[in-house]
Scaffold this active site. Sequence first.
Site, PDB file in Angstrom:
ATOM      1  N   ALA A  37      -2.185  30.711 -15.481  1.00 34.59           N
ATOM      2  CA  ALA A  37      -2.660  31.276 -14.210  1.00 34.59           C
ATOM      3  C   ALA A  37      -1.755  32.384 -13.643  1.00 34.59           C
ATOM      4  O   ALA A  37      -2.224  33.509 -13.413  1.00 34.59           O
ATOM      5  CB  ALA A  37      -2.875  30.147 -13.209  1.00 34.59           C
ATOM      6  N   ARG A  71     -11.513  36.297 -16.259  1.00 36.07           N
ATOM      7  CA  ARG A  71     -11.550  34.821 -16.353  1.00 36.07           C
ATOM      8  C   ARG A  71     -11.793  34.282 -14.941  1.00 36.07           C
ATOM      9  O   ARG A  71     -11.229  34.806 -13.986  1.00 36.07           O
ATOM     10  CB  ARG A  71     -10.234  34.250 -16.928  1.00 36.07           C
ATOM     11  CG  ARG A  71     -10.046  34.559 -18.418  1.00 36.07           C
ATOM     12  CD  ARG A  71      -8.883  33.772 -19.007  1.00 36.07           C
ATOM     13  NE  ARG A  71      -9.245  32.397 -19.314  1.00 36.07           N
ATOM     14  CZ  ARG A  71      -8.361  31.467 -19.710  1.00 36.07           C
ATOM     15  NH1 ARG A  71      -7.077  31.781 -19.820  1.00 36.07           N
ATOM     16  NH2 ARG A  71      -8.749  30.240 -19.983  1.00 36.07           N
ATOM     17  N   ASP A  94      -4.347  25.768 -12.179  1.00 33.49           N
ATOM     18  CA  ASP A  94      -5.010  27.081 -12.154  1.00 33.49           C
ATOM     19  C   ASP A  94      -5.577  27.409 -10.790  1.00 33.49           C
ATOM     20  O   ASP A  94      -5.760  28.585 -10.441  1.00 33.49           O
ATOM     21  CB  ASP A  94      -6.118  27.133 -13.206  1.00 33.49           C
ATOM     22  CG  ASP A  94      -5.504  27.383 -14.568  1.00 33.49           C
ATOM     23  OD1 ASP A  94      -4.955  26.437 -15.148  1.00 33.49           O
ATOM     24  OD2 ASP A  94      -5.530  28.550 -15.019  1.00 33.49           O
ATOM     25  N   LYS A 147      -6.063  22.832 -17.104  1.00 32.23           N
ATOM     26  CA  LYS A 147      -6.614  22.803 -18.460  1.00 32.23           C
ATOM     27  C   LYS A 147      -7.408  21.528 -18.715  1.00 32.23           C
ATOM     28  O   LYS A 147      -6.989  20.441 -18.310  1.00 32.23           O
ATOM     29  CB  LYS A 147      -5.451  22.923 -19.456  1.00 32.23           C
ATOM     30  CG  LYS A 147      -5.795  22.854 -20.927  1.00 32.23           C
ATOM     31  CD  LYS A 147      -6.878  23.805 -21.360  1.00 32.23           C
ATOM     32  CE  LYS A 147      -6.619  25.227 -20.999  1.00 32.23           C
ATOM     33  NZ  LYS A 147      -7.832  26.085 -21.171  1.00 32.23           N
TER      34      LYS A 147
HETATM   35  O1  MRU Z   1      -6.626  28.472 -20.687  1.00 32.74           O
HETATM   36  P1  MRU Z   1      -5.182  28.655 -20.294  1.00 32.74           P
HETATM   37  O2  MRU Z   1      -4.239  28.498 -21.431  1.00 32.74           O
HETATM   38  O3  MRU Z   1      -4.989  29.933 -19.510  1.00 32.74           O
HETATM   39  O4  MRU Z   1      -4.912  27.467 -19.307  1.00 32.74           O
HETATM   40  C1  MRU Z   1      -3.657  27.390 -18.696  1.00 32.74           C
HETATM   41  C2  MRU Z   1      -3.434  26.153 -17.929  1.00 32.74           C
HETATM   42  O5  MRU Z   1      -4.314  25.352 -17.731  1.00 32.74           O
HETATM   43  C3  MRU Z   1      -2.067  25.990 -17.345  1.00 32.74           C
HETATM   44  O6  MRU Z   1      -1.718  24.642 -17.280  1.00 32.74           O
HETATM   45  C4  MRU Z   1      -2.087  26.562 -15.934  1.00 32.74           C
HETATM   46  O7  MRU Z   1      -2.519  27.897 -15.965  1.00 32.74           O
HETATM   47  C5  MRU Z   1      -0.783  26.480 -15.286  1.00 32.74           C
HETATM   48  S1  MRU Z   1       0.263  27.749 -15.879  1.00 32.74           S
HETATM   49  C6  MRU Z   1       1.709  27.694 -15.096  1.00 32.74           C
END
Ligand code: MRU
Length: 317
Positions: free
Chosen positions: A59, A91, A225, A236
Amino acid sequence: MALWDMAELRPEQIVRLEEDGPAVVLLDQRRLPDDVVEVRCTSAMDVADAIRTMVVRGAPAIGVAAAYGLALAALRGDDLAEAERVLASSRPTAVNLPWALAQMREEPTPERARVLHEDEVDRCRRMAAHAAELFEPGTRALTHCNAGGLATGGYGSAVGALRAAAERGLLERVLVDETRPLLQGARLTAWELEQADIPHAVIADSAAGSLMARGEVDLVVTGADRIAANGDTANKIGTYSLAVLAAHHEIPFYVVAPTSTVDRETRDGSEIPIEERDPAEVTSRFPARNPAFDVTPAALIAAIVTEHGVHRPPFSF
Ligand code: MRU
């Protein structure tokens, strides 16, 4: 020094703007840990594609990349409203993306984007110091996905908390969920923990419940996120299942995320848009579904740690 010899990636090795060119240069996270290669994006459209295809992901990191993307568009003299639209639509779930673009609107310069990047990394370090208070000597933690420096533009949120706990001698080891289908845990978190010399073991996502039942997990820590005003938290896919398992086994479930991830406009988790990605990431042989995120209800979260401190329920942001 080679990238892979370092205990911690420098922020500019993860994402940077080169004005000579100009280009946004991203460490290609799809190729890690086997290949350490960069991707050069010479337009905001290229940066949006890199975000969509997860050259850069996580994120805060996609927010930082989008900020540099807007500064790149300004350097090129492109239509900034169009650049912002393309970047914002790359996204849907992480609120850091529209947040970063809004921060850049008044002053879409390289300097402003660099300050935003530095501020995100600084927030990570402050969060980590607060989160370390949640660890006791000998803590055995479990984490999901990658909330490390790669995901934040430097240092990391949940992995930052693990770094800070390890520095204080409080961390015995980390179980790292593989994180199907794109393996952010097995590829990225394990790699970052290896660089930081933090003892860890990768597990299949489906092994978490059984290892909790055997008493091998003292706490779960993840990033986020988007955090709704009531504390419901998108992260995630698989995070919600972990939180349910943690509640069943009476293990505290902690979220570590900067305030750039908090969305006060979103009242609760039902309003958070959940990205559905290409089913081919799961399988191309049979019909598939590929929701990339899920929402963990605030009731399952023991604490949310931001740069301001440890927030306990009931949450109100
Ligand atoms: O699909 P992604 O890899 O962008 O998902 C990322 C996550 O879910 C992370 O846990 C989240 O962005 C926190 S990052 C500090």
